[in-house]
Design a protein around this motif. Structure first.
Motif, mmCIF file in Angstrom:
data_model
loop_
_atom_site.group_PDB
_atom_site.id
_atom_site.type_symbol
_atom_site.label_atom_id
_atom_site.label_comp_id
_atom_site.label_asym_id
_atom_site.label_seq_id
_atom_site.Cartn_x
_atom_site.Cartn_y
_atom_site.Cartn_z
ATOM 1 N N UNK A 39 0.868 -1.164 0.000
ATOM 2 C CA UNK A 39 0.000 0.000 0.000
ATOM 3 C C UNK A 39 0.908 1.217 0.000
ATOM 4 N N UNK A 40 0.383 2.349 -0.455
ATOM 5 C CA UNK A 40 1.231 3.538 -0.555
ATOM 6 C C UNK A 40 0.399 4.811 -0.524
ATOM 7 N N UNK A 41 1.023 5.860 -0.026
ATOM 8 C CA UNK A 41 0.517 7.211 -0.228
ATOM 9 C C UNK A 41 1.460 7.822 -1.245
ATOM 10 N N UNK A 42 0.893 8.235 -2.370
ATOM 11 C CA UNK A 42 1.676 8.709 -3.497
ATOM 12 C C UNK A 42 1.430 10.199 -3.686
ATOM 13 N N UNK A 43 2.503 10.954 -3.837
ATOM 14 C CA UNK A 43 2.424 12.386 -4.097
ATOM 15 C C UNK A 43 3.032 12.644 -5.466
ATOM 16 N N UNK A 44 2.275 13.285 -6.345
ATOM 17 C CA UNK A 44 2.716 13.520 -7.709
ATOM 18 C C UNK A 44 2.617 14.996 -8.042
ATOM 19 N N UNK A 45 3.722 15.551 -8.515
ATOM 20 C CA UNK A 45 3.750 16.929 -8.998
ATOM 21 C C UNK A 45 3.398 16.887 -10.479
ATOM 22 N N UNK A 46 2.212 17.349 -10.816
ATOM 23 C CA UNK A 46 1.747 17.250 -12.205
ATOM 24 C C UNK A 46 2.539 18.131 -13.159
ATOM 25 N N UNK A 47 3.213 19.152 -12.650
ATOM 26 C CA UNK A 47 4.010 20.024 -13.524
ATOM 27 C C UNK A 47 5.333 19.374 -13.918
ATOM 28 N N UNK A 48 5.989 18.716 -12.962
ATOM 29 C CA UNK A 48 7.322 18.159 -13.238
ATOM 30 C C UNK A 48 7.312 16.634 -13.358
ATOM 31 N N UNK A 49 6.195 16.003 -13.041
ATOM 32 C CA UNK A 49 6.065 14.545 -12.987
ATOM 33 C C UNK A 49 6.933 13.929 -11.895
ATOM 34 N N UNK A 50 7.430 14.741 -10.943
ATOM 35 C CA UNK A 50 8.183 14.209 -9.813
ATOM 36 C C UNK A 50 7.236 13.438 -8.899
ATOM 37 N N UNK A 51 7.754 12.370 -8.301
ATOM 38 C CA UNK A 51 6.937 11.491 -7.475
ATOM 39 C C UNK A 51 7.645 11.225 -6.153
ATOM 40 N N UNK A 52 6.870 11.204 -5.073
ATOM 41 C CA UNK A 52 7.342 10.850 -3.738
ATOM 42 C C UNK A 52 6.319 9.861 -3.196
ATOM 43 N N UNK A 53 6.776 8.655 -2.870
ATOM 44 C CA UNK A 53 5.882 7.618 -2.377
ATOM 45 C C UNK A 53 6.341 7.131 -1.015
ATOM 46 N N UNK A 54 5.368 6.921 -0.142
ATOM 47 C CA UNK A 54 5.615 6.284 1.144
ATOM 48 C C UNK A 54 4.842 4.976 1.097
ATOM 49 N N UNK A 55 5.554 3.875 1.183
ATOM 50 C CA UNK A 55 4.965 2.548 0.981
ATOM 51 C C UNK A 55 5.169 1.663 2.208
ATOM 52 N N UNK A 56 4.334 0.630 2.259
ATOM 53 C CA UNK A 56 4.496 -0.410 3.274
ATOM 54 C C UNK A 56 3.975 -1.715 2.695
ATOM 55 N N UNK A 57 4.669 -2.809 2.982
ATOM 56 C CA UNK A 57 4.197 -4.132 2.572
ATOM 57 C C UNK A 57 2.909 -4.464 3.316
ATOM 58 N N UNK A 58 2.018 -5.157 2.656
ATOM 59 C CA UNK A 58 0.808 -5.655 3.295
ATOM 60 C C UNK A 58 1.171 -6.816 4.215
ATOM 61 N N UNK A 59 0.292 -7.162 5.186
ATOM 62 C CA UNK A 59 0.575 -8.313 6.049
ATOM 63 C C UNK A 59 0.911 -9.546 5.199
ATOM 64 N N UNK A 60 1.924 -10.269 5.642
ATOM 65 C CA UNK A 60 2.396 -11.430 4.894
ATOM 66 C C UNK A 60 3.563 -11.106 3.986
#
Length: 109
Positions: A16-37
């Motif tokens: 799962x992730x919270x994704x942040x996208x800058x639509x002007x530059x297409x830069x991406x910053x994601x904070x992710x975590x594996x699901x249980x298992x």
């Protein structure tokens, strides 16, 4: 312009992730975590979406109204070229900034 934030849940990818996208530059910053298992379900990571994950990349975070601020560890600082990322967030369609903040609190908790 605000950064577009969205919460994504991918059982097929095991994360799962919270994704942040800058639509002007297409830069991406994601904070992710594996699901249980998954291999590391109790530890978050950060990525650009194309980079290798940096586990434990966020050392602190806070919300000031619609602005999210993230303090990064040394490895994540090298990846994003700054030790603090701060930006105004606009939630993707069908989501709210409050929901994104709640997901971040849970993922980073």
């Amino acid at each position: 312009m605000a950064i577009i934030g969205s919460y994504e849940h991918h059982p097929d990818l095991g994360c799962e992730a919270v994704v942040f996208l800058d639509s002007e530059s297409d830069a991406c910053f994601q904070i992710q975590r594996d699901l249980p298992g998954g291999r590391r379900p109790d530890e978050h990571c950060v990525t650009t979406g194309a980079s290798a994950p940096v586990y434990g990349g966020v050392t602190q975070w806070r919300r000031v109204e619609d602005r999210f601020e993230f303090a990064l560890n040394r490895r994540a600082t090298a990846l994003f070229a700054d030790d603090v990322l701060s930006f105004e967030v606009e939630a993707a369609a069908g989501q709210t900034v409050d929901e994104l903040a709640a997901q971040l609190t849970r993922i980073l908790g």
